[in-house]
Write an enzyme that holds these catalytic residues in place. Structure first.
Site, short mmCIF file in Angstrom:
data_model
loop_
_atom_site.label_atom_id
_atom_site.label_comp_id
_atom_site.label_asym_id
_atom_site.label_seq_id
_atom_site.Cartn_x
_atom_site.Cartn_y
_atom_site.Cartn_z
N SER A 95 0.82 -1.20 0.00
CA SER A 95 0.00 0.00 0.00
C SER A 95 0.86 1.26 0.00
O SER A 95 2.05 1.23 0.32
CB SER A 95 -0.91 0.02 1.23
OG SER A 95 -0.12 0.17 2.41
N GLU B 266 6.76 -0.76 -5.09
CA GLU B 266 5.70 -1.03 -6.07
C GLU B 266 4.41 -0.95 -5.28
O GLU B 266 4.14 -1.81 -4.43
CB GLU B 266 5.88 -2.40 -6.71
CG GLU B 266 5.07 -2.57 -7.99
CD GLU B 266 3.64 -3.02 -7.76
OE1 GLU B 266 2.74 -2.14 -7.77
OE2 GLU B 266 3.42 -4.21 -7.56
N CYS C 96 -2.63 -5.05 -8.60
CA CYS C 96 -2.29 -3.63 -8.60
C CYS C 96 -2.47 -3.02 -9.98
O CYS C 96 -2.89 -1.87 -10.11
CB CYS C 96 -0.84 -3.44 -8.14
SG CYS C 96 -0.53 -3.97 -6.45
#
Length: 454
Positions: free
Chosen positions: A210, A231, A265
């Site tokens: 996150s 990332e 994601c």
């Protein structure tokens, strides 16, 4: 004390729990990683490390059924998708084994004076990897494989809900022949991870997770002058400007949204459709989403399983309910049973609504109508994220033009779910600071040493 547990999201049952490491165990792990770097990494050749990694790839394939079953239990991934993830993890490990010599080859520099100059790559040392739960094998291998080829050693902190899979993957690296300290699981607390990052023996940290976790880790890394690779999240646009096969484009959108139970994601989350195609696309897309039922992830034909936990489902429910309260139109879905969330489509979302800025991490999509290419690009870029993006058009010049204008780390034109070991993965803005996969991944934690000879 235990913070690591396998809780089956399909049933809510706690299947296993693991004790968090003591401070003494953390110290032992860091010391072993440091020793392995000083003794093993520096005494092996690139070919030696490639052979070990190739064996790790083989073991992934040999144990794919066992690993897939664990993934389903831990985070609800449909079993066929779990098997596919194991295969992809093996492909990635094999890719780096195949590419090892090229990755580590000296890079000549054309100099302005006499003599010669090269860039020679070498390892930095122990690295901390903080991994998420959504891809238990893929996330690990794309961090571990290039760094093991370089000669770095790995201290891997799994997600709290993935202790069983991370233990099985640790066993793969050990059984492949990597020595003690080269690859280790550390079931650590956040405080212990901060101490590890600060430890002078640790040379860098990579996190996938996150924005909040990324900011916290980057703060500790910056304070201790450590390289950090992040990332983070994404709210990837799926832009439709023209198509000669609307049904196929709609199916691509459904596939890109529901992949991994909507918990990727780089999954398509914002569907930006040009005006003349909007009504037809949304009608077909909504119907296709509504036709998918969230079912038992162990069944071979399951497309959509539960989200990762009941808490995750509750959070997604709050986001959807808030959007509707603020004026969004719910076209389908918006309901759940435990951790099983119905495929959901929202329309009429405006910039003053919370959901306009949020990432929906689950099987939920937002559709937008735009007038033309310029409006589509402007909306696509109106986000704090910048991970991936998808563009569908029959105009090759337009595809090139739009791909150039989109503010993201990745653009896929007329296809989805096309990740591959050789293609770099990563984003810009609040989606991250690094690249994984491909040759670029091996340059994140490496000493690129200049050697200039007169």
């Amino acid at each position: 004390m235990t913070d690591y547990a396998v809780i089956n999201p399909a049933t809510g049952e706690t299947l296993a729990s693991f004790d968090t490491f003591t401070d003494a165990q953390i110290e032992e792990a860091v010391a072993a990683a440091d020793e392995a770097h000083r003794e093993w990494s520096r005494s092996t050749t690139v070919a030696d490390r490639a052979a070990l990694l190739r064996r790790a790839a083989e073991l992934h394939r040999e144990r794919r059924e066992e690993l897939a079953d664990i993934f389903v239990r831990e985070m609800g991934k449909p079993r066929e998708a779990a098997l596919g993830e194991v295969d992809f993890a093996a492909d990635i490990a094999e890719y780096y084994a195949d590419q090892a010599e090229d990755i580590m080859a000296d890079q000549p520099i054309k100099i302005l004076g006499d003599g010669s100059a090269i860039i020679r790559r070498s390892s930095l040392g122990p690295l901390v990897g903080i991994m998420p739960w959504n891809f238990p094998a893929y996330q690990i291998v794309r961090f571990a494989a290039p760094n093991l080829i370089v000669g770095n050693t790995i201290l891997l902190k799994p997600a709290p809900q993935c202790p069983e899979s991370s233990s099985a993957i640790e066993a793969i690296y050990h059984d492949a022949g990597f020595p003690k300290g080269a690859y280790q699981n550390v079931l650590a607390t956040n405080e212990q991870i901060a101490d590890m990052i600060a430890d002078p023996r640790v040379q860098g940290v990579s996190l996938t997770g996150s924005e909040r976790a990324g900011a916290a880790v980057a703060e500790v890394a910056g304070r201790n002058l450590k390289k950090v690779a992040l990332e983070l999240g994404g709210s990837d646009p799926f832009i439709v400007l023209s198509t000669d096969d609307l049904d196929a484009t709609v199916q691509a959108g459904v596939d890109a949204r529901l992949d991994n139970n909507g918990q990727a994601c780089n999954g398509a989350k914002r569907f930006i459709i040009v005006d003349e195609l909007y009504d037809a696309f949304v009608e077909k897309f909504t119907a296709a989403m509504a036709a998918v039922e969230a079912t038992d992830p162990m069944l071979d034909d399951t497309v959509l399983g539960p989200v990762s936990s009941e808490a995750a489902a509750e959070n997604l429910q709050k986001q959807i309910d808030s959007a509707v309260e603020q004026g969004a139109t719910l076209l389908t879905g918006g309901t759940r049973e435990g951790a099983f969330f119905a495929p959901t489509v929202l329309a009429d979302v405006t910039p003053d609504m919370n959901v306009y800025r949020e990432e929906l991490f689950g099987p939920a999509a937002v559709v937008y109508r735009v007038a033309d290419e310029d409006a589509a690009v402007a909306l696509a870029n109106d986000t704090t994220f910048g991970l991936g993006s998808y563009v569908f058009t029959t105009d090759a010049d337009q595809a090139e033009r739009v791909a150039d204008r989109i503010e993201a780390g990745m653009v896929y034109v007329n296809l989805v779910l096309a990740d591959s070991p050789e293609l770099p993965f990563g984003g810009i803005k609040r989606s991250g600071t690094a690249r994984e996969l491909g040759h670029l991944a091996a340059d994140e934690f490496v000493n690129k040493k200049l050697i200039r000879i007169g």
